[in-house]
Design an enzyme around this catalytic site. Structure first.
Site, mmCIF file in Angstrom:
data_model
loop_
_atom_site.group_PDB
_atom_site.id
_atom_site.type_symbol
_atom_site.label_atom_id
_atom_site.label_comp_id
_atom_site.label_asym_id
_atom_site.label_seq_id
_atom_site.Cartn_x
_atom_site.Cartn_y
_atom_site.Cartn_z
ATOM 1 N N TYR A 33 0.620 2.554 4.940
ATOM 2 C CA TYR A 33 2.077 2.397 4.884
ATOM 3 C C TYR A 33 2.704 3.587 4.197
ATOM 4 O O TYR A 33 2.019 4.428 3.606
ATOM 5 C CB TYR A 33 2.473 1.091 4.204
ATOM 6 C CG TYR A 33 2.345 1.090 2.693
ATOM 7 C CD1 TYR A 33 1.097 1.106 2.080
ATOM 8 C CD2 TYR A 33 3.470 1.085 1.888
ATOM 9 C CE1 TYR A 33 0.992 1.102 0.700
ATOM 10 C CE2 TYR A 33 3.365 1.078 0.501
ATOM 11 C CZ TYR A 33 2.125 1.086 -0.081
ATOM 12 O OH TYR A 33 2.016 1.090 -1.442
ATOM 13 N N LYS A 148 -2.948 5.931 1.264
ATOM 14 C CA LYS A 148 -1.913 4.913 1.017
ATOM 15 C C LYS A 148 -2.182 3.695 1.898
ATOM 16 O O LYS A 148 -1.487 3.425 2.886
ATOM 17 C CB LYS A 148 -0.516 5.491 1.247
ATOM 18 C CG LYS A 148 0.578 4.687 0.566
ATOM 19 C CD LYS A 148 1.849 5.496 0.430
ATOM 20 C CE LYS A 148 3.034 4.671 0.004
ATOM 21 N NZ LYS A 148 2.902 4.011 -1.293
ATOM 22 N N GLU A 180 -2.600 5.639 -12.917
ATOM 23 C CA GLU A 180 -1.215 5.670 -12.432
ATOM 24 C C GLU A 180 -0.619 4.282 -12.591
ATOM 25 O O GLU A 180 -1.283 3.363 -13.060
ATOM 26 C CB GLU A 180 -1.160 6.127 -10.968
ATOM 27 C CG GLU A 180 -1.966 5.259 -10.019
ATOM 28 C CD GLU A 180 -2.021 5.809 -8.591
ATOM 29 O OE1 GLU A 180 -1.085 6.481 -8.143
ATOM 30 O OE2 GLU A 180 -3.032 5.517 -7.914
ATOM 31 N N LEU A 205 -2.895 8.129 -6.047
ATOM 32 C CA LEU A 205 -2.096 8.502 -4.880
ATOM 33 C C LEU A 205 -1.341 9.799 -5.175
ATOM 34 O O LEU A 205 -0.759 9.930 -6.248
ATOM 35 C CB LEU A 205 -1.084 7.379 -4.584
ATOM 36 C CG LEU A 205 -0.309 7.568 -3.289
ATOM 37 C CD1 LEU A 205 -1.175 7.191 -2.087
ATOM 38 C CD2 LEU A 205 0.967 6.730 -3.295
HETATM 39 N N1 PMP Z 1 1.030 5.494 -7.080
HETATM 40 C C1 PMP Z 1 0.956 4.339 -6.395
HETATM 41 C C2 PMP Z 1 -0.266 3.492 -6.526
HETATM 42 C C3 PMP Z 1 2.027 3.943 -5.567
HETATM 43 O O1 PMP Z 1 1.950 2.797 -4.864
HETATM 44 C C4 PMP Z 1 3.181 4.750 -5.495
HETATM 45 C C5 PMP Z 1 4.358 4.338 -4.660
HETATM 46 N N2 PMP Z 1 4.107 4.496 -3.318
HETATM 47 C C6 PMP Z 1 3.205 5.943 -6.224
HETATM 48 C C7 PMP Z 1 2.106 6.288 -7.012
HETATM 49 C C8 PMP Z 1 4.392 6.861 -6.164
HETATM 50 O O2 PMP Z 1 4.397 7.567 -4.965
HETATM 51 P P1 PMP Z 1 5.746 8.108 -4.327
HETATM 52 O O3 PMP Z 1 6.398 8.960 -5.367
HETATM 53 O O4 PMP Z 1 5.305 8.884 -3.158
HETATM 54 O O5 PMP Z 1 6.565 6.898 -3.987
#
Ligand code: PMP
Length: 283
Positions: A33, A148, A180, A205
């Site tokens: 996603y 993701k 994270e 991620l």
């Molecule tokens: N880490 C994780 C585990 C996430 O689910 C997200 C949100 N998608 C992020 C970091 C932040 O990523 P982004 O800045 O691309 O939304």
């Protein structure tokens, strides 16, 4: 205005949108996603999100059904059809529908594509004024967190613990270091004004907002240091914050009940949020 979603080539009313029970996203969480923010009716940093979607799909061997231009066109049409001014676009691609079998379905099985919007206040978010509290939990996830994947059970459990504790986010840790947030990238700012976040690897991620914030920080003469940090270091930091497509830059004022930065959003975090908003509005 009724809610319109996108399913496999069609824009349909939300109530009429269905997916077969043999969809591999449903049976195996066999899908990817992506989430892009919408501000003033426009997508924020969207090409970077689409590039990550493409990479995630390729890492698990699902053919990307659309190129960047087609994805963008579909997203923009969805935003328009829903009259969305502020919020997010969610996109999901699964390995499609086939009789339940662990191995990949027959060649030529089309991926399932679903998209929807969610209205949400992303810019004038009161939490960003107050600052967010977080708890920490053990990181229970698999070893390819750079993908993701829609397999989000560990995050669901972490975020439920956060909700039960009455806080906004759960920061996950492993081997003593913060990996994270449940749905965000974790940052701290040291007493000597260094912005610290974990380097990219398969352990987390690659946040799109993370990348934008690091670039903005460097362009504005701030120092970014990519290294892992512990929960104790975060609790003792001058400031802390997390980033995501929908939270943008969110100040953290408490970690596991310990106040950070005097319990107020810090000045550097506020500045980074302003810089990000400025960039997002210009995109
Ligand atoms: N880490 C994780 C585990 C996430 O689910 C997200 C949100 N998608 C992020 C970091 C932040 O990523 P982004 O800045 O691309 O939304």
């Amino acid at each position: 205005m009724s809610r319109i979603v996108y399913v496999n080539g069609r824009f349909v009313p939300f109530e009429e949108a269905t997916i077969p029970i043999m969809d591999r996203g449903f049976l195996f969480a066999d899908g990817i996603y992506e989430v892009s923010a919408v501000l003033d009716g426009r997508l924020v940093d969207n090409e970077a999100h689409l590039a990550r979607l493409d990479r995630s799909l390729s890492e698990i061997g699902i053919r990307n059904p659309h190129g960047i231009a087609e994805w963008t066109r579909l997203e923009e049409e969805l935003v328009t059809r829903n009259g969305l001014k502020e919020g997010l676009v969610y996109m999901e691609v699964t390995r499609g529908v086939a009789e339940r079998d662990f191995a990949f379905p027959p060649e030529g099985t089309p991926p399932t594509v679903v998209m929807f919007t969610q209205a949400k206040t992303v810019s004038a978010n009161p939490l960003a004024e107050r600052g967010a509290k977080v708890i920490t939990v053990e990181d229970l996830r698999w070893k390819r967190r750079d993908i993701k994947s829609v397999a989000l059970l560990a995050q669901v459990l972490a975020k439920q613990q956060a909700a039960a504790a009455g806080v906004a986010e759960a920061w996950m840790h492993e081997d003593g270091f913060v990996t994270e947030g449940g749905s965000s990238t974790a940052f701290i700012i040291t007493e000597d004004n260094r912005i610290v976040t974990r380097p990219l690897s398969t352990a987390l991620l690659p946040g799109i907002t993370r990348r934008a914030v690091m670039r903005l920080a460097e362009e504005n003469g701030l120092t970014v240091e990519e290294r892992a940090f512990t929960v104790a270091e975060a609790q003792a930091a001058a400031e802390a914050f997390f980033t995501s497509a929908s939270a943008f830059v969110m100040p953290v004022i408490e970690i596991d009940g310990t106040r950070v930065g005097g319990g107020q959003p810090g000045p550097m975090t506020r500045r980074l949020r302003d810089l990000y908003l400025e960039m997002a509005r210009a995109s």
